[in-house]
Design a protein around this motif. Structure first.
Motif, PDB file in Angstrom:
ATOM      1  N   VAL A 180      -4.832   0.701  -6.198  1.00 38.72           N
ATOM      2  CA  VAL A 180      -3.974   0.831  -5.058  1.00 38.72           C
ATOM      3  C   VAL A 180      -3.569  -0.908  -4.786  1.00 38.72           C
ATOM      4  O   VAL A 180      -2.420  -1.034  -4.692  1.00 38.72           O
ATOM      5  CB  VAL A 180      -4.527   1.526  -4.027  1.00 38.72           C
ATOM      6  CG1 VAL A 180      -3.861   1.259  -2.695  1.00 38.72           C
ATOM      7  CG2 VAL A 180      -4.687   2.857  -4.100  1.00 38.72           C
ATOM      8  N   VAL A 181      -4.447  -1.514  -4.949  1.00 37.88           N
ATOM      9  CA  VAL A 181      -4.252  -3.062  -4.640  1.00 37.88           C
ATOM     10  C   VAL A 181      -3.304  -3.837  -5.586  1.00 37.88           C
ATOM     11  O   VAL A 181      -2.169  -4.332  -5.399  1.00 37.88           O
ATOM     12  CB  VAL A 181      -5.628  -3.882  -4.654  1.00 37.88           C
ATOM     13  CG1 VAL A 181      -5.402  -5.508  -4.718  1.00 37.88           C
ATOM     14  CG2 VAL A 181      -6.386  -3.607  -3.515  1.00 37.88           C
ATOM     15  N   SER A 202       0.123  -2.263  -5.140  1.00 33.47           N
ATOM     16  CA  SER A 202       0.716  -2.974  -3.836  1.00 33.47           C
ATOM     17  C   SER A 202       1.386  -4.407  -4.197  1.00 33.47           C
ATOM     18  O   SER A 202       2.338  -4.811  -3.887  1.00 33.47           O
ATOM     19  CB  SER A 202      -0.165  -3.375  -2.835  1.00 33.47           C
ATOM     20  OG  SER A 202      -0.925  -1.945  -2.339  1.00 33.47           O
ATOM     21  N   TRP A 203       0.566  -5.036  -4.974  1.00 32.03           N
ATOM     22  CA  TRP A 203       1.225  -6.330  -5.549  1.00 32.03           C
ATOM     23  C   TRP A 203       2.225  -6.284  -6.554  1.00 32.03           C
ATOM     24  O   TRP A 203       3.358  -7.067  -6.411  1.00 32.03           O
ATOM     25  CB  TRP A 203      -0.073  -7.281  -6.357  1.00 32.03           C
ATOM     26  CG  TRP A 203      -1.003  -7.911  -5.484  1.00 32.03           C
ATOM     27  CD1 TRP A 203      -2.357  -7.816  -5.394  1.00 32.03           C
ATOM     28  CD2 TRP A 203      -0.707  -9.054  -4.922  1.00 32.03           C
ATOM     29  NE1 TRP A 203      -2.760  -8.619  -4.599  1.00 32.03           N
ATOM     30  CE2 TRP A 203      -2.189  -9.434  -4.338  1.00 32.03           C
ATOM     31  CE3 TRP A 203       0.496  -9.930  -4.398  1.00 32.03           C
ATOM     32  CZ2 TRP A 203      -1.835 -10.535  -3.419  1.00 32.03           C
ATOM     33  CZ3 TRP A 203       0.147 -10.953  -4.009  1.00 32.03           C
ATOM     34  CH2 TRP A 203      -0.895 -11.380  -3.117  1.00 32.03           C
ATOM     35  N   ARG A 250       4.625  -3.738  -5.994  1.00 28.32           N
ATOM     36  CA  ARG A 250       5.517  -3.423  -4.934  1.00 28.32           C
ATOM     37  C   ARG A 250       6.049  -4.448  -4.208  1.00 28.32           C
ATOM     38  O   ARG A 250       7.114  -4.581  -3.529  1.00 28.32           O
ATOM     39  CB  ARG A 250       5.328  -2.000  -4.302  1.00 28.32           C
ATOM     40  CG  ARG A 250       5.030  -1.039  -5.352  1.00 28.32           C
ATOM     41  CD  ARG A 250       4.599   0.004  -4.632  1.00 28.32           C
ATOM     42  NE  ARG A 250       4.986   1.539  -5.431  1.00 28.32           N
ATOM     43  CZ  ARG A 250       4.397   2.710  -4.986  1.00 28.32           C
ATOM     44  NH1 ARG A 250       3.857   2.843  -3.701  1.00 28.32           N
ATOM     45  NH2 ARG A 250       4.585   3.630  -5.818  1.00 28.32           N
ATOM     46  N   LEU A 251       5.388  -5.454  -4.182  1.00 31.38           N
ATOM     47  CA  LEU A 251       5.590  -6.635  -3.041  1.00 31.38           C
ATOM     48  C   LEU A 251       6.896  -7.306  -3.652  1.00 31.38           C
ATOM     49  O   LEU A 251       7.693  -7.462  -2.580  1.00 31.38           O
ATOM     50  CB  LEU A 251       4.522  -7.635  -3.209  1.00 31.38           C
ATOM     51  CG  LEU A 251       4.495  -8.787  -1.832  1.00 31.38           C
ATOM     52  CD1 LEU A 251       4.544  -8.072  -0.755  1.00 31.38           C
ATOM     53  CD2 LEU A 251       3.337  -9.677  -2.178  1.00 31.38           C
ATOM     54  N   HIS A 260       3.913   1.241  10.191  1.00 30.17           N
ATOM     55  CA  HIS A 260       2.678   0.614  10.637  1.00 30.17           C
ATOM     56  C   HIS A 260       2.300   0.724  12.048  1.00 30.17           C
ATOM     57  O   HIS A 260       1.211   0.931  12.635  1.00 30.17           O
ATOM     58  CB  HIS A 260       2.901  -0.945  10.409  1.00 30.17           C
ATOM     59  CG  HIS A 260       1.627  -1.678  10.765  1.00 30.17           C
ATOM     60  ND1 HIS A 260       0.432  -1.790  10.322  1.00 30.17           N
ATOM     61  CD2 HIS A 260       1.570  -2.644  11.860  1.00 30.17           C
ATOM     62  CE1 HIS A 260      -0.301  -2.693  10.913  1.00 30.17           C
ATOM     63  NE2 HIS A 260       0.510  -3.317  11.903  1.00 30.17           N
ATOM     64  N   ASP A 293       5.673   6.308  -0.614  1.00 31.50           N
ATOM     65  CA  ASP A 293       5.078   6.009  -1.953  1.00 31.50           C
ATOM     66  C   ASP A 293       6.232   6.669  -2.869  1.00 31.50           C
ATOM     67  O   ASP A 293       6.497   5.833  -4.068  1.00 31.50           O
ATOM     68  CB  ASP A 293       3.844   7.033  -2.107  1.00 31.50           C
ATOM     69  CG  ASP A 293       3.497   6.783  -3.678  1.00 31.50           C
ATOM     70  OD1 ASP A 293       2.962   5.692  -3.911  1.00 31.50           O
ATOM     71  OD2 ASP A 293       3.244   7.858  -4.317  1.00 31.50           O
TER      72      ASP A 293
END
Length: 184
Positions: A7-8, A11-12, A14-15, A34, A139
């Motif tokens: 997941v991390v 995330s990177w 998709r940044l 958020h 997602d």
């Protein structure tokens, strides 16, 4: 741990999607999501910030999928969610209630009416479920954008609307009152 690491890593990856100029709508939508998630966890009593959670979920949809020339916001949301592969049932059950409830449960308009307990239970159940559904939306949206299969309408930064500026400018005549309070 393996799932968390993947997941991390995702995330990177998709940044980079968020850093593309013109994707301010996507950044705003993530911010609203958020805020909705944070508010749902901060209440001391059940539903303490429920109207504000609903408001922010509705903002997610409105900022991601602005209406076209006809100004019909819900139709624009339906169309874009369908393009993302959501079924009619998912659209009507998981997403559009946020927009409908936003107008009806003391979010932007005063309402002193009391809901029956079973109505409150339905609203609470929807909001609890909606967080998961909106997570799936993000997602899917980010995956499709990364694959070049979907794009959000761009938004270029510009000045604040004249109506908003006029309201802020009216504050100027009372600025000494505000400044005195903040420096005390």
């Amino acid at each position: 741990q393996e799932h968390q690491e993947s997941v991390v890593a995702l995330s990177w990856q998709r940044l980079g999607i968020l850093s593309v100029p013109g994707r301010r709508r996507l950044l705003a939508a993530l911010h609203y999501f958020h805020v909705a998630c944070r508010l749902s966890r901060q209440g001391v009593i059940a539903g303490e910030f429920l109207p504000e959670v609903v408001l922010n979920l509705a903002k997610v949809l409105e900022v991601l999928f602005p209406p076209g020339g006809n100004g019909r916001t819900r139709d624009a949301v339906r169309t874009k969610l369908a393009e993302l592969g959501f079924s009619k049932q998912e659209i009507e059950a998981d997403f559009l209630p946020a927009m409908a409830l936003r107008n009806e449960i003391d979010v932007g308009h005063v309402d002193l009416g009391l809901f029956k307990p079973d109505h409150l239970a339905l609203i609470h159940a929807y909001v609890f479920h909606a967080e998961h559904a909106f997570g799936i939306l993000f997602d899917r949206l980010l995956s499709r954008i990364a694959a070049g299969e979907f794009e959000i309408e761009t938004y270029e930064l510009g000045p604040a609307r004249p109506e908003a500026v006029a309201v802020v400018e009216r504050l100027r005549q009372y600025a000494d009152r505000y400044i005195a309070l903040t420096s005390a």
